[in-house]
Design an enzyme around this catalytic site. Sequence first.
Site, PDB file in Angstrom:
ATOM      1  N   GLY A  39       3.737  31.498 107.408  1.00  0.00           N
ATOM      2  CA  GLY A  39       3.945  31.622 105.951  1.00  0.00           C
ATOM      3  C   GLY A  39       5.495  32.129 105.669  1.00  0.00           C
ATOM      4  N   HIS A 130       3.363  33.382  79.186  1.00  0.00           N
ATOM      5  CA  HIS A 130       2.359  34.072  78.474  1.00  0.00           C
ATOM      6  C   HIS A 130       2.347  34.743  77.338  1.00  0.00           C
ATOM      7  CE1 HIS A 130      -1.903  34.867  78.252  1.00  0.00           C
ATOM      8  NE2 HIS A 130      -1.744  36.061  78.427  1.00  0.00           N
ATOM      9  N   ASP A 169      -8.611  30.624  72.070  1.00  0.00           N
ATOM     10  CA  ASP A 169      -8.875  31.936  71.655  1.00  0.00           C
ATOM     11  C   ASP A 169      -7.908  32.380  70.564  1.00  0.00           C
ATOM     12  OD1 ASP A 169      -6.191  32.305  72.996  1.00  0.00           O
ATOM     13  OD2 ASP A 169      -7.076  32.732  74.897  1.00  0.00           O
ATOM     14  N   LYS A 192     -12.734  34.359  71.851  1.00  0.00           N
ATOM     15  CA  LYS A 192     -13.018  34.386  73.227  1.00  0.00           C
ATOM     16  C   LYS A 192     -13.072  35.815  73.645  1.00  0.00           C
ATOM     17  CE  LYS A 192      -9.936  33.487  76.582  1.00  0.00           C
ATOM     18  NZ  LYS A 192      -8.824  33.132  77.485  1.00  0.00           N
ATOM     19  N   ARG A 194     -13.111  38.178  77.404  1.00  0.00           N
ATOM     20  CA  ARG A 194     -12.882  37.952  78.828  1.00  0.00           C
ATOM     21  C   ARG A 194     -13.304  39.602  79.602  1.00  0.00           C
ATOM     22  NH1 ARG A 194     -10.544  34.441  82.762  1.00  0.00           N
ATOM     23  NH2 ARG A 194      -9.290  33.553  81.547  1.00  0.00           N
ATOM     24  N   ASP A 219      -3.896  25.121  75.212  1.00  0.00           N
ATOM     25  CA  ASP A 219      -3.361  26.671  75.726  1.00  0.00           C
ATOM     26  C   ASP A 219      -2.049  26.512  76.453  1.00  0.00           C
ATOM     27  OD1 ASP A 219      -4.269  29.117  76.329  1.00  0.00           O
ATOM     28  OD2 ASP A 219      -6.181  28.453  77.409  1.00  0.00           O
ATOM     29  N   GLY A 226     -12.040  28.292  83.352  1.00  0.00           N
ATOM     30  CA  GLY A 226     -12.730  29.049  82.626  1.00  0.00           C
ATOM     31  C   GLY A 226     -12.987  29.176  81.316  1.00  0.00           C
TER      32      GLY A 226
HETATM   33  C1  R5P Z   1      -5.296  33.747  78.470  1.00  0.00           C
HETATM   34  O1  R5P Z   1      -5.024  34.409  77.477  1.00  0.00           O
HETATM   35  C2  R5P Z   1      -4.597  32.437  78.544  1.00  0.00           C
HETATM   36  O2  R5P Z   1      -3.848  31.965  77.403  1.00  0.00           O
HETATM   37  C3  R5P Z   1      -5.440  31.416  79.255  1.00  0.00           C
HETATM   38  O3  R5P Z   1      -6.225  31.058  78.371  1.00  0.00           O
HETATM   39  C4  R5P Z   1      -5.985  31.941  80.580  1.00  0.00           C
HETATM   40  O4  R5P Z   1      -4.949  32.535  81.313  1.00  0.00           O
HETATM   41  C5  R5P Z   1      -6.591  30.434  81.409  1.00  0.00           C
HETATM   42  O5  R5P Z   1      -7.384  31.227  82.507  1.00  0.00           O
HETATM   43  P1  R5P Z   1      -8.514  30.318  83.119  1.00  0.00           P
HETATM   44  O6  R5P Z   1      -8.260  28.961  83.137  1.00  0.00           O
HETATM   45  O7  R5P Z   1      -8.665  31.244  84.386  1.00  0.00           O
HETATM   46  O8  R5P Z   1      -9.672  30.638  82.162  1.00  0.00           O
END
Ligand code: R5P
Length: 292
Positions: A39, A130, A169, A192, A194, A219, A226
């Site tokens: 690695g 993000h 979301d 949404k 989580r 997104d 997910g």
């Molecule tokens: C969450 O706030 C992000 O904007 C994405 O929706 C999220 O990180 C996506 O992750 P996953 O594909 O595992 O749901």
Amino acid sequence: MLVKFAVVGGNASRDLGKRIARRLKAPYVEAKTRVFPDGESKITFGHIPKNSIVLVVQSTYPPVDTNLLQALSIISQVRKVSSKIYAIIPYMGYARQDRQFLSGEVVTMSIIAKMIQAAGAKKIVVVDIHSKTALNHFKIPKENVSAIPELAKYFKKMKLKNALVVSPDMGGSLRAKKFAGLLNVGFIALKKSRNRNTGKVLIQSSKVDVRGKDLILVDDIISTGGSIIKAAQFLKRQKCKRVFVACTHGLFVEGAEKKIKKAGVSRIISTNTIPRNTSKVDVSGVITESIR
Ligand code: R5P
């Protein structure tokens, strides 16, 4: 004033690095990388031109820590010949760990910002990071470039009739609004949630008017898929026509791409911040524009 650039593309972003170098008509510096069976990475440089601003291009997608350490090693080596280094990290891993959500959590993004600065970067350039909070951990000049206009251009060419943009979301509302504005169509955002411990995603919206429409789920990141899968299944139940997906960073871990298709998504389009089969949109132009 004529600025002289040189570009080093790390192992994770070689093609994107070369594209940026071509656009800037700048020399591309080879940083040959060999990853040993245990690695560890060994990086060997070609000639780094002196007196230029050196752009180090390396996304930190999986293997995240390996790609991060390679980025830090490259920046440190370049620092020996140039004090003007821009760290271009198109996909910034760990940006979702930008704050403490649960007590006792380490804010790893803050440590990464310190390491990139300590290695010698004088500026940080990212694409659709993000969160602003993640970028605020950097104390050097920073640039967050948006890939949304490029993604929207791609979808514009598809000439979808009766289209609607959907954010999976509420946090992505502004992104979806911007995307929809560029396509001149409407947008909605789903609710949404989580589970912070299990990572399980739940769509809390009850009813939306999407019957017969072609939907574009937008997104920033798709990781396990997910969020997109739950959103697509919900929208299909609401009798929409087709579901398309646009995202900046397609990580697609744990077979996410296949699972998303299985959930009824017609097409997934991502950018080349992470090189994947779905990377149909090139971000070298918007990155180049931001640093010229
Ligand atoms: C969450 O706030 C992000 O904007 C994405 O929706 C999220 O990180 C996506 O992750 P996953 O594909 O595992 O749901």
